[in-house]
Design a protein around this motif. Structure first.
Motif, PDB file in Angstrom:
ATOM      1  N   GLU A 209       9.011   1.912   2.601  1.00 19.26           N
ATOM      2  CA  GLU A 209       8.139   2.952   3.001  1.00 19.26           C
ATOM      3  C   GLU A 209       7.221   3.228   1.737  1.00 19.26           C
ATOM      4  OE1 GLU A 209       9.598   6.033   6.269  1.00 19.26           O
ATOM      5  OE2 GLU A 209      10.794   6.156   4.159  1.00 19.26           O
ATOM      6  N   HIS A 210       7.724   2.928   0.454  1.00 17.13           N
ATOM      7  CA  HIS A 210       6.515   3.212  -0.481  1.00 17.13           C
ATOM      8  C   HIS A 210       6.191   1.845  -1.471  1.00 17.13           C
ATOM      9  CE1 HIS A 210       7.839   7.319   0.906  1.00 17.13           C
ATOM     10  NE2 HIS A 210       6.376   7.347   0.646  1.00 17.13           N
ATOM     11  N   LEU A 211       5.888   0.799  -0.867  1.00 19.76           N
ATOM     12  CA  LEU A 211       5.710  -0.408  -1.750  1.00 19.76           C
ATOM     13  C   LEU A 211       4.263  -0.558  -2.273  1.00 19.76           C
ATOM     14  CD1 LEU A 211       7.277  -2.882   1.018  1.00 19.76           C
ATOM     15  CD2 LEU A 211       8.506  -1.454  -1.070  1.00 19.76           C
ATOM     16  N   GLU A 212       3.485   0.467  -2.392  1.00 21.39           N
ATOM     17  CA  GLU A 212       2.135   0.527  -2.698  1.00 21.39           C
ATOM     18  C   GLU A 212       2.102   0.100  -4.087  1.00 21.39           C
ATOM     19  OE1 GLU A 212       1.701   3.772   0.409  1.00 21.39           O
ATOM     20  OE2 GLU A 212       3.089   2.948  -1.169  1.00 21.39           O
ATOM     21  N   PRO A 213       2.987   0.531  -5.119  1.00 20.71           N
ATOM     22  CA  PRO A 213       3.022  -0.008  -6.615  1.00 20.71           C
ATOM     23  C   PRO A 213       3.029  -1.310  -6.832  1.00 20.71           C
ATOM     24  CG  PRO A 213       4.197   1.997  -6.353  1.00 20.71           C
ATOM     25  CD  PRO A 213       3.821   1.794  -5.149  1.00 20.71           C
ATOM     26  N   PHE A 214       3.999  -2.055  -5.871  1.00 22.85           N
ATOM     27  CA  PHE A 214       4.227  -3.648  -5.850  1.00 22.85           C
ATOM     28  C   PHE A 214       2.956  -4.243  -5.477  1.00 22.85           C
ATOM     29  CE2 PHE A 214       8.297  -1.691  -5.631  1.00 22.85           C
ATOM     30  CZ  PHE A 214       9.156  -2.395  -6.548  1.00 22.85           C
ATOM     31  N   VAL A 215       2.395  -3.807  -4.503  1.00 21.11           N
ATOM     32  CA  VAL A 215       1.272  -4.525  -3.934  1.00 21.11           C
ATOM     33  C   VAL A 215      -0.045  -4.239  -4.868  1.00 21.11           C
ATOM     34  CG1 VAL A 215      -0.488  -4.752  -1.874  1.00 21.11           C
ATOM     35  CG2 VAL A 215       1.955  -4.150  -1.562  1.00 21.11           C
TER      36      VAL A 215
ATOM     37  N   GLN B 173       7.749  -1.840   8.504  1.00 24.09           N
ATOM     38  CA  GLN B 173       6.548  -1.928   9.486  1.00 24.09           C
ATOM     39  C   GLN B 173       5.955  -0.786   9.607  1.00 24.09           C
ATOM     40  OE1 GLN B 173       8.727  -2.420  13.282  1.00 24.09           O
ATOM     41  NE2 GLN B 173       8.440  -4.698  13.407  1.00 24.09           N
ATOM     42  N   GLY B 174       6.552   0.616   9.396  1.00 23.21           N
ATOM     43  CA  GLY B 174       5.649   1.778   9.109  1.00 23.21           C
ATOM     44  C   GLY B 174       4.770   1.673   7.974  1.00 23.21           C
ATOM     45  N   PHE B 175       5.338   1.045   6.968  1.00 25.63           N
ATOM     46  CA  PHE B 175       4.374   0.931   5.706  1.00 25.63           C
ATOM     47  C   PHE B 175       3.302  -0.131   5.908  1.00 25.63           C
ATOM     48  CE2 PHE B 175       3.567  -2.160   2.472  1.00 25.63           C
ATOM     49  CZ  PHE B 175       3.124  -1.300   1.249  1.00 25.63           C
ATOM     50  N   LEU B 176       3.331  -1.012   6.629  1.00 23.93           N
ATOM     51  CA  LEU B 176       2.361  -1.959   6.752  1.00 23.93           C
ATOM     52  C   LEU B 176       1.392  -1.165   7.861  1.00 23.93           C
ATOM     53  CD1 LEU B 176       4.199  -5.399   7.468  1.00 23.93           C
ATOM     54  CD2 LEU B 176       2.930  -4.865   5.353  1.00 23.93           C
ATOM     55  N   ALA B 177       1.787  -0.652   8.526  1.00 26.44           N
ATOM     56  CA  ALA B 177       0.821   0.154  10.015  1.00 26.44           C
ATOM     57  C   ALA B 177       0.194   1.298   8.943  1.00 26.44           C
ATOM     58  CB  ALA B 177       1.663   0.892  10.801  1.00 26.44           C
TER      59      ALA B 177
ATOM     60  N   THR C  66      -0.678   1.617   5.704  1.00 31.97           N
ATOM     61  CA  THR C  66      -1.611   1.108   4.468  1.00 31.97           C
ATOM     62  C   THR C  66      -2.617   0.147   5.229  1.00 31.97           C
ATOM     63  OG1 THR C  66      -0.113  -0.852   4.086  1.00 31.97           O
ATOM     64  CG2 THR C  66       0.220   1.368   2.989  1.00 31.97           C
ATOM     65  N   GLY C  67      -2.360  -0.391   6.304  1.00 30.12           N
ATOM     66  CA  GLY C  67      -3.344  -1.190   6.996  1.00 30.12           C
ATOM     67  C   GLY C  67      -3.316  -2.527   6.304  1.00 30.12           C
ATOM     68  N   ILE C  68      -2.069  -3.004   5.594  1.00 32.98           N
ATOM     69  CA  ILE C  68      -2.070  -4.549   4.967  1.00 32.98           C
ATOM     70  C   ILE C  68      -1.553  -5.524   6.092  1.00 32.98           C
ATOM     71  CG2 ILE C  68      -0.606  -5.615   3.562  1.00 32.98           C
ATOM     72  CD1 ILE C  68      -0.334  -3.201   1.699  1.00 32.98           C
ATOM     73  N   SER C  69      -2.254  -6.387   6.168  1.00 35.86           N
ATOM     74  CA  SER C  69      -1.892  -7.557   7.014  1.00 35.86           C
ATOM     75  C   SER C  69      -0.646  -8.073   6.330  1.00 35.86           C
ATOM     76  CB  SER C  69      -3.069  -8.698   6.942  1.00 35.86           C
ATOM     77  OG  SER C  69      -2.549  -9.855   7.584  1.00 35.86           O
ATOM     78  N   GLY C  70       0.309  -8.025   7.184  1.00 34.38           N
ATOM     79  CA  GLY C  70       1.796  -8.352   6.835  1.00 34.38           C
ATOM     80  C   GLY C  70       2.691  -8.629   7.951  1.00 34.38           C
ATOM     81  N   GLU C  71       3.753  -9.233   7.507  1.00 33.36           N
ATOM     82  CA  GLU C  71       4.920  -9.453   8.432  1.00 33.36           C
ATOM     83  C   GLU C  71       6.239  -8.948   7.917  1.00 33.36           C
ATOM     84  OE1 GLU C  71       5.785 -13.592   9.182  1.00 33.36           O
ATOM     85  OE2 GLU C  71       5.804 -14.018   6.763  1.00 33.36           O
TER      86      GLU C  71
ATOM     87  N   MET D 128      -0.928  -4.313  10.431  1.00 35.27           N
ATOM     88  CA  MET D 128       0.246  -4.786  11.133  1.00 35.27           C
ATOM     89  C   MET D 128       0.277  -6.421  11.076  1.00 35.27           C
ATOM     90  SD  MET D 128       2.463  -2.236  11.918  1.00 35.27           S
ATOM     91  CE  MET D 128       3.156  -3.027  13.525  1.00 35.27           C
ATOM     92  N   SER D 129       1.326  -6.892  11.402  1.00 31.90           N
ATOM     93  CA  SER D 129       1.402  -8.432  11.577  1.00 31.90           C
ATOM     94  C   SER D 129       0.703  -8.991  12.716  1.00 31.90           C
ATOM     95  CB  SER D 129       2.887  -8.729  11.862  1.00 31.90           C
ATOM     96  OG  SER D 129       3.707  -8.404  10.458  1.00 31.90           O
ATOM     97  N   PRO D 130      -0.071  -9.944  12.399  1.00 35.31           N
ATOM     98  CA  PRO D 130      -0.748 -10.503  13.390  1.00 35.31           C
ATOM     99  C   PRO D 130       0.051 -11.036  14.623  1.00 35.31           C
ATOM    100  CG  PRO D 130      -1.003 -11.831  11.527  1.00 35.31           C
ATOM    101  CD  PRO D 130      -0.398 -10.774  11.265  1.00 35.31           C
ATOM    102  N   SER D 131      -0.498 -11.498  15.861  1.00 30.92           N
ATOM    103  CA  SER D 131       0.211 -12.073  16.635  1.00 30.92           C
ATOM    104  C   SER D 131       0.599 -13.373  16.678  1.00 30.92           C
ATOM    105  CB  SER D 131      -0.044 -11.823  18.084  1.00 30.92           C
ATOM    106  OG  SER D 131      -1.344 -12.196  18.270  1.00 30.92           O
TER     107      SER D 131
END
Length: 399
Positions: free
Chosen positions: A103-109, A33-37, A39-44, A1-4
């Motif tokens: 919701e499914h951006l894994e291939p890009f990352v 936001q659901g995708f970031l949560a 996958t655990g990717i640090s993002g915004e 998730m995005s850091p504070s």
């Protein structure tokens, strides 16, 4: 998730340009936001707002997304603003109309992590839902523009204008993208290709957007702007290839017909054909001169990259050499004209055979015109290549 901490770098920024997208913005942000949560990717999630008046900004901030105001209107302007203010090492951009799959951006990352500079989505490979793309775009606009883009620039992608794409932020900033309108989508791919960036493509889906209003895209208007942009950034296709064909066809025809008329398959060609052939020759030559001037200006201003071969040609070229070539062509035309006048004088300036006169006059006029064009081009190229100091915008303002 995005850091504070809003200033802390993250791995991924999910960027959404926005202009009055209140109907669909919430669902897009929640999916991102659901995708970031998941996958655990640090993002915004970053919304680059282009002057919305429907409360889109509040919707985004209430959901925890970051909003950046783009002061200049336009699709490209909003994305440039977003790229500049993004905190992610990588950026994935897509419209906030709920037509793309956040919701499914894994291939890009995965491709970005593996070293790709630009990762394009391919809607034709991933699937286009019924009603998601107008038939004009699906069967004409996108295939034709993608084919032209592939022919001109060889980026290795089949969906040149897919709005869902990811890229390395720093590498994209190095391209200094400029266009503020819909052409931005083409500029990103074109300049990445010209810079020899690593471009890859992954399948993605497109569904019908969730808006009740018409889209901002205007089919014919924006399609023409994309085509115009592709042509401007491919001066060989716009100027050189058509110019070479026209010049040599015209010159060869004039050269052959200067010795007399010819007949091909029962069709006769004579001085009338020479007139039109000389016009074709001039048009082709002018097109080649435009290429040279366009290339000089575009490389001087950084619009187009320079190859080693081009730099060697420029180094060996000078306005003086061009002037000598132009004067030579001009004098050839004048000499032919003088010879014709002398021949007329031998006839006491009496009546002459019209075909014979025209047959000599056309090469004379052609030499004079091509010579004069070359002289003018040489002076203009001298202006473009004159060394000059760079004055900063701040210095101009202060003065």
């Amino acid at each position: 998730m995005s850091p504070s901490n809003d200033t802390e770098p993250v791995e991924l920024t999910i960027l959404m340009p926005c202009l009055n997208e209140a109907e669909t913005l919430e669902v897009c942000i929640r999916k991102a936001q659901g995708f970031l949560a998941r996958t655990g990717i640090s993002g915004e999630v970053l919304v680059s707002d282009n002057g919305s008046t429907d409360g889109s900004q509040k919707i985004a901030t209430d959901l925890g997304a970051r909003v950046s105001d783009a002061p200049r209107r336009g699709y490209g302007a909003a994305l440039i603003n977003g790229i500049e203010t993004a905190r992610g090492r990588y950026v994935i951009m897509a419209d906030a109309d709920d037509s793309y799959d956040f919701e499914h951006l894994e291939p890009f990352v995965e491709r970005l992590r593996a070293g790709a500079d630009l990762v394009m989505g391919n809607r034709f490979a991933g699937g286009i839902a019924p009603g998601a793309m107008p038939p004009l775009h699906k069967y004409l606009g996108n295939p034709v523009l993608s084919a032209i883009g592939q022919l001109f620039f060889r980026p290795g992608v089949r969906d040149f204008h897919c709005g869902l794409r990811g890229f390395n932020r720093e590498r994209m900033l190095e391209l200094h993208l400029q266009t503020t309108g819909m052409e931005f989508a083409s500029e990103m791919v074109v300049k990445s290709s010209l810079a020899r960036y690593r471009i890859e493509e992954v399948p993605t889906t497109l569904k019908k957007d969730g808006r009740s209003r018409p889209p901002h895209l205007r089919s014919w208007h924006d399609g023409w702007r994309h085509l115009r942009f592709l042509l401007i950034f491919a001066p060989r296709w716009l100027f050189v290839y058509p110019g070479l064909v026209a010049f040599f066809l015209g010159a060869i025809a004039v050269g052959i017909l200067s010795f007399g008329g010819v007949e091909v398959a029962g069709v006769g060609f004579d001085v009338t054909t020479m007139v039109y052939a000389s016009a074709l020759c001039v048009i082709g030559y002018q097109s080649l001169l435009f290429f040279w001037l366009t290339k000089l200006y575009a490389t001087q201003e950084g619009f187009l990259p320079t190859s080693a071969r081009y730099r060697s040609v420029v180094a060996s070229w000078s306005a003086e050499r061009g002037l000598l070539i132009g004067v030579g062509l001009f004098l050839i035309g004048v000499v032919i004209g003088v010879v014709q006048v002398l021949r007329w004088g031998s006839l006491d300036f009496g009546p002459q055979d019209a075909s014979a006169v025209v047959r000599i006059a056309i090469p004379s006029a052609l030499g004079i015109m091509l010579g004069f064009q070359t002289i003018m081009m040489s002076f203009f190229s001298g202006v473009l290549t004159t060394p000059r100091r760079v004055v900063s915008a701040d210095a101009v303002i202060e003065s």
